[in-house]
Enzyme design. Structure first.
Site, mmCIF file in Angstrom:
data_model
loop_
_atom_site.group_PDB
_atom_site.id
_atom_site.type_symbol
_atom_site.label_atom_id
_atom_site.label_comp_id
_atom_site.label_asym_id
_atom_site.label_seq_id
_atom_site.Cartn_x
_atom_site.Cartn_y
_atom_site.Cartn_z
ATOM 1 N N LYS A 49 -6.086 57.791 17.845
ATOM 2 C CA LYS A 49 -7.335 58.310 17.270
ATOM 3 C C LYS A 49 -8.459 58.349 18.307
ATOM 4 O O LYS A 49 -9.528 58.895 18.069
ATOM 5 C CB LYS A 49 -7.746 57.481 16.048
ATOM 6 C CG LYS A 49 -6.793 57.610 14.852
ATOM 7 C CD LYS A 49 -7.261 56.761 13.688
ATOM 8 C CE LYS A 49 -6.264 56.654 12.549
ATOM 9 N NZ LYS A 49 -6.229 57.859 11.688
ATOM 10 N N LYS A 82 -12.759 55.069 10.936
ATOM 11 C CA LYS A 82 -11.355 55.162 10.563
ATOM 12 C C LYS A 82 -10.655 53.960 11.169
ATOM 13 O O LYS A 82 -11.256 53.235 11.970
ATOM 14 C CB LYS A 82 -10.728 56.474 11.067
ATOM 15 C CG LYS A 82 -11.018 56.781 12.559
ATOM 16 C CD LYS A 82 -10.467 58.139 12.989
ATOM 17 C CE LYS A 82 -11.378 59.296 12.690
ATOM 18 N NZ LYS A 82 -10.743 60.419 12.031
ATOM 19 N N ARG A 83 -9.375 53.709 10.802
ATOM 20 C CA ARG A 83 -8.655 52.615 11.436
ATOM 21 C C ARG A 83 -8.661 52.816 12.958
ATOM 22 O O ARG A 83 -8.651 53.950 13.445
ATOM 23 C CB ARG A 83 -7.207 52.560 10.910
ATOM 24 C CG ARG A 83 -7.105 52.025 9.493
ATOM 25 C CD ARG A 83 -7.542 50.574 9.383
ATOM 26 N NE ARG A 83 -6.590 49.681 10.000
ATOM 27 C CZ ARG A 83 -5.676 48.972 9.348
ATOM 28 N NH1 ARG A 83 -5.591 49.046 8.037
ATOM 29 N NH2 ARG A 83 -4.843 48.174 9.984
ATOM 30 N N THR A 95 -8.031 62.714 6.426
ATOM 31 C CA THR A 95 -8.733 63.027 5.180
ATOM 32 C C THR A 95 -10.212 62.683 5.291
ATOM 33 O O THR A 95 -11.026 63.214 4.538
ATOM 34 C CB THR A 95 -8.124 62.250 3.998
ATOM 35 O OG1 THR A 95 -7.907 60.911 4.419
ATOM 36 C CG2 THR A 95 -6.827 62.865 3.537
HETATM 37 O O1 NBX Z 1 -1.982 59.157 5.908
HETATM 38 C C1 NBX Z 1 -2.161 58.506 7.146
HETATM 39 C C2 NBX Z 1 -2.078 59.518 8.262
HETATM 40 O O2 NBX Z 1 -2.208 58.869 9.507
HETATM 41 C C3 NBX Z 1 -3.198 60.524 8.077
HETATM 42 O O3 NBX Z 1 -3.115 61.521 9.045
HETATM 43 C C4 NBX Z 1 -3.116 61.136 6.687
HETATM 44 O O4 NBX Z 1 -4.245 61.919 6.426
HETATM 45 C C5 NBX Z 1 -3.034 60.053 5.622
HETATM 46 C C6 NBX Z 1 -2.804 60.628 4.243
HETATM 47 O O5 NBX Z 1 -1.733 61.512 4.243
HETATM 48 N N1 NBX Z 1 -1.158 57.451 7.264
HETATM 49 C C7 NBX Z 1 -1.471 56.204 6.884
HETATM 50 O O6 NBX Z 1 -2.582 55.925 6.470
HETATM 51 N N2 NBX Z 1 -0.466 55.282 6.946
HETATM 52 C C8 NBX Z 1 -0.605 53.994 6.571
HETATM 53 O O7 NBX Z 1 -1.646 53.539 6.182
HETATM 54 C C9 NBX Z 1 0.594 53.102 6.613
HETATM 55 C C10 NBX Z 1 0.568 51.930 5.885
HETATM 56 C C11 NBX Z 1 1.649 51.077 5.916
HETATM 57 C C12 NBX Z 1 2.748 51.387 6.687
HETATM 58 C C13 NBX Z 1 2.793 52.566 7.409
HETATM 59 C C14 NBX Z 1 1.707 53.422 7.378
HETATM 60 N N3 NBX Z 1 3.822 50.532 6.695
#
Ligand code: NBX
Length: 829
Positions: free
Chosen positions: A571, A565-566, A676
């Site tokens: 995390k 994951k990122r 996810t």
């Molecule tokens: O979205 C992620 C959450 O951290 C996860 O818990 C969740 O499962 C998923 C789907 O709902 N958030 C996320 O991936 N955010 C970003 O990638 C993001 C990208 C650009 C930005 C802010 C957040 N400016």
């Protein structure tokens, strides 16, 4: 007239010889046609990549037929449409997914083998479309697949970045970023629509004009850019429906700056034209922080303006009264990134369509819904008013007006509670005056969605408490899901065959609830044997990949333990690495005879760090430093290996996830909105080792707490633990591991100092120290279960059997019925 047009169309259709045929012979003919005429290679001489191109073009042709029919049908039946607005989509590869959803996988495999090619080999030629960062963007892609499969009349809108998410390369253990210029070799999955273009304007001033004796404000923009549509067909599975993902690219407008040409500054004016193209050039690689960059704001508005012009044009083609808008159009804001849509649609309705403000506002409040993917308030997007005012002066005015109306209404409801009023205001006063995009989105949306039950509780109790108290009925949650088409059928064909065999049907591909049927077979030793064989096959595939990527040979008998994951502090990849150091330390201090009882492990970590996120980059380096030490310790051998998989992306995930025995989801409780990745592992019969965070709480409801390894502080305990600060109890093992890193046991002592500081007692915001004991216990429980293969296999089967609720089909159906109020619209065959 109509009759004439129809006759003409029928004649053309017969000249075309009807629809394309899908028997292996016709497929071969089409592939060769594309080799010769599209790729322009000789049939005597083309390589795997060129074969992939020709193959893709033949698939594209078949997508286009259905995509045409679907849109003709939508146009004719005029259902209420959903427009899914997202600045990010992580689509990954398209070839396998397309032929599977089109239902012509076997025919293609046969056609290719007769031409002397192997489908899987050609599929490997494709690069990922990585127009997004992480969970949010991949979730958008899963939702598109479900929208198409469930026949919803939906469109996706996004940006066609020329540079996707950076490629991660590792040099000497350090992450380096390389540009992902993914369109270099052409993209067969998109259709360029040179005539679907809109002008998008920026800058300029607002001027008063007189309209029937009334004063009105009108925007006189200063710069114009053109948006060109690129359409990406999204095929549903087991249906003819193929919906559209429309991505916008920027190109210079043909409105020449005559002045510049006439003054003879020809060269400079061309250079300036080129600059405008840069709007859709590059995806911002930060998956959390918002930096108030002008280019990012330009991207957002460029996206919003082009999409809304397109949506309004389509609406006006079929309807002549904006009162009907809420019955015909649902606009979904995927996070706050597209929330300028609210100001833009008000501007269109009031300034251009000349609707009365209140009338427009009442319409607009009925069409938007909003999903937030963030937990903490600090993660919410804010745009400095200076920036907004210079780029979009009229929009800033509109936002101020929305806010002052809201503040008036709010005062009537809650009185002069100034603290609360200022918290709820769209405008944040302070050092940098800015616009709170989340407040705007909540105020204007009829529904605010969290992405898991726990997340939505946090939104109601903390993040958006004031708004929840004002409008409790707006707040909902729709737990995320993932598509089993991509995450089982495409990525794990052997499991797919096994599931269909034992469930006696392929219907689970469209109805994941049927996976519960696996519970009936869990006591069948024959079934369990086949289940184990599938996992072993996938582990072999993964082991080969690991060896080519990192040169490390791994044993298939070891437990494959994965965290991908990122990279983020919350995390807690660092908790994983500390656990590995602890395991290594124990092995080193263990009696040789006791070592035979140890479960061998292959620890696999992968993920990208945002380029400016120093601590995350240090975590990657530490992982490499520890791996270097452990993997080269002959004394340890196969008992413990650590590998970092570089450049984790969708296609890497498709290979890693099916091969995992155990996967780790370690976020400090209350920090992961949903998660996810865990759902993909679950579907693939991988056991979870996790905290009670995000959607894991609901996973436990489905599979039972006996079938996963749960650990760590609960969300209610976190605040209290943090308050303890320096008095927090931390196990000795944790202090010992931290000491090893600090003392330079893995080298680079100075470099790791600041990383170590982040988890030092009193400073350990994410509570690694206080969760470490419980983490080690969960790891020990996993070891214990693994030495009983029958028990482990049962847990694995029950994990997959309980994964049906986490299909994005369920997510999309809930959104469609409760939030968007749209009905399926199935194009007849
Ligand atoms: O979205 C992620 C959450 O951290 C996860 O818990 C969740 O499962 C998923 C789907 O709902 N958030 C996320 O991936 N955010 C970003 O990638 C993001 C990208 C650009 C930005 C802010 C957040 N400016």
């Amino acid at each position: 007239g109509f009759g004439e047009r129809k006759a003409k169309a029928e004649r053309m259709f017969s000249l075309m010889d009807g629809f394309l045929k899908n028997d292996p012979f016709s497929l071969q003919k089409d592939i060769l046609h594309h080799v010769e005429y599209t790729v322009a290679r000789s049939r005597f001489n083309f390589d795997d990549y060129e074969a992939y191109q020709a193959l893709s073009h033949s698939v594209r042709d078949r997508l286009i037929e259905r995509w045409h029919d679907t849109h003709t049908y939508f146009k004719r039946t005029k259902p209420k449409r959903l427009y899914f607005l997202s600045l990010e989509f992580l689509m990954g590869r398209s070839l396998s997914n397309s032929v599977i959803n089109l239902g012509i996988q076997d025919q293609y495999a046969e056609a290719l083998s007769q031409l002397g090619f192997e489908f899987d080999v050609l599929a490997e030629q494709e690069g990922d479309a990585a127009l997004g960062n992480g969970g949010l963007a991949r979730f958008s892609a899963c939702q598109m697949d479900s929208l198409a499969t469930l026949d919803y009349p939906a469109w996706g809108y996004g940006l066609r970045y020329e540079y996707g998410l950076f490629r991660q390369i590792i040099v000497d253990g350090f992450q380096h970023e390389q540009p992902d210029y993914w369109l270099n070799f052409g993209n067969p999955w998109e259709i360029e629509r040179i005539h679907v273009t809109y002008e998008v304007k920026f800058y300029g001033t607002v001027e008063d004009v007189d309209r029937n004796g009334e004063k009105h404000e009108v925007w006189i923009p200063g710069e114009t850019v053109e948006a060109v549509a690129y359409d990406n067909p999204i095929p549903g599975y087991g249906t003819r429906n193929t919906i559209n993902l429309r991505l916008w690219a920027a190109k210079p407008s043909n409105h020449f700056d005559l002045e510049a040409y006439n003054t003879g500054d020809y060269i400079n004016s061309i250079v300036n034209r080129q600059r405008t193209e840069s709007i859709s050039n590059v995806l911002y690689p930060d998956d959390r922080s918002h930096q108030g960059k002008e280019m990012r704001l330009k991207q957002q508005y460029f996206f919003v303006s082009a999409s809304l012009q397109d949506i309004i044009r389509r609406f006006k083609e079929a309807h002549n009264n904006f009162d009907e808008l809420p019955e015909k159009v649902a606009l979904h804001l995927n996070d706050t990134h597209p929330s300028l849509s609210i100001a833009e649609i008000m501007r269109i309705l009031v300034d251009e369509e000349q609707l009365d403000w209140n009338k427009a506002w009442n319409i607009v409040c009925k069409i938007f819904s909003f999903t937030t993917h963030t937990v903490v308030a600090e993660g919410l997007e804010k745009i400095p008013t200076d920036l907004l005012g210079s780029l979009l002066p009229r929009h800033l005015q509109i936002l101020y007006k929305i806010n002052s109306n809201f503040m008036e209404e709010l005062k009537k409801r809650i009185g002069l509670d100034y603290n609360r009023l200022s918290r709820m205001s769209i405008v944040e006063e302070g050092a940098v005056k800015s616009i709170r995009m989340a407040n705007l989105s909540i105020i204007c949306s009829h529904t605010v969605n969290g992405v898991s039950k726990l997340h939505s509780d946090t939104l109601k109790m903390r993040t958006f408490k004031d708004f929840y108290e004002l409008w409790p009925e707006k707040f909902q949650y729709t737990t995320n899901g993932v598509t089993q088409r991509r995450w089982i059928v495409v990525s794990n064909p052997s499991l797919c065959a096994l599931l269909s065999k034992w469930l006696g049907t392929e219907a689970w591909i469209r109805n994941a609830d049927l996976l519960t049927g696996l519970r009936d077979h869990v006591d069948n030793t024959g079934f369990r044997h086949e289940w184990k064989m599938v996992k072993r096959l996938n582990k072999m595939r993964l082991a080969e990949y690991i060896e080519t990527m990192s040169g490390v040979k791994v044993s298939l008998d070891a437990m494959f333990d994965v965290q991908v994951k990122r990279i983020h502090e919350y995390k807690r990849q660092l908790l994983n690495i500390f656990g590995i150091i602890h395991r290594y330390d124990c092995l080193k201090n263990m009696d040789k005879n006791d070592r035979t009882k140890v479960v061998p492990r292959v620890c696999i970590i992968g993920g990208k760090a945002a380029p400016g996120y120093e601590i995350a980059k240090k975590i990657i380096k530490l992982c490499h430093a520890v791996a270097e030490k452990i993997n080269n310790d002959a004394d340890i051998g196969d008992l413990l290996k650590l590998v970092f998989i570089p450049d984790y992306n969708v296609s890497v995930a498709e290979m890693v996830i099916p091969g995992a025995d155990l996967s780790q989801h370690l976020s400090t409780a209350g920090h992961e909105a949903s998660g996810t990745g865990s759902m993909k592992f679950l579907m693939n019969g991988c056991l979870l080792l996790a905290t009670a965070d995000g959607s894991t709480v609901e996973i436990i409801e489905e599979i039972g707490s006996d079938n996963l390894f749960l650990f760590g502080a609960k969300v209610q305990e976190v605040a209290e633990l943090r308050e303890k600060g320096g008095a927090l109890k931390v196990p000795l093992q944790f202090a010992r591991v931290l000491r090893m890193v600090r003392d330079g046991y893995f080298g680079d002592k100075d470099y790791f100092k600041s990383l170590c500081d982040t988890v030092e007692v009193g400073n350990d915001f994410y509570l690694l120290g206080s969760d470490f004991g419980s983490y080690l216990e969960a790891q020990a429980a996993a070891d214990k279960a693994f030495v009983e293969p029958e028990k482990w296999t049962k847990m694995s089967i029950l994990s997959a059997a309980g994964s049906g609720r986490f299909s994005s089909d369920r997510t999309i159906r809930e959104y469609a019925e409760r939030t968007w109020k749209i009905d399926p619209c199935q194009c007849p065959f």
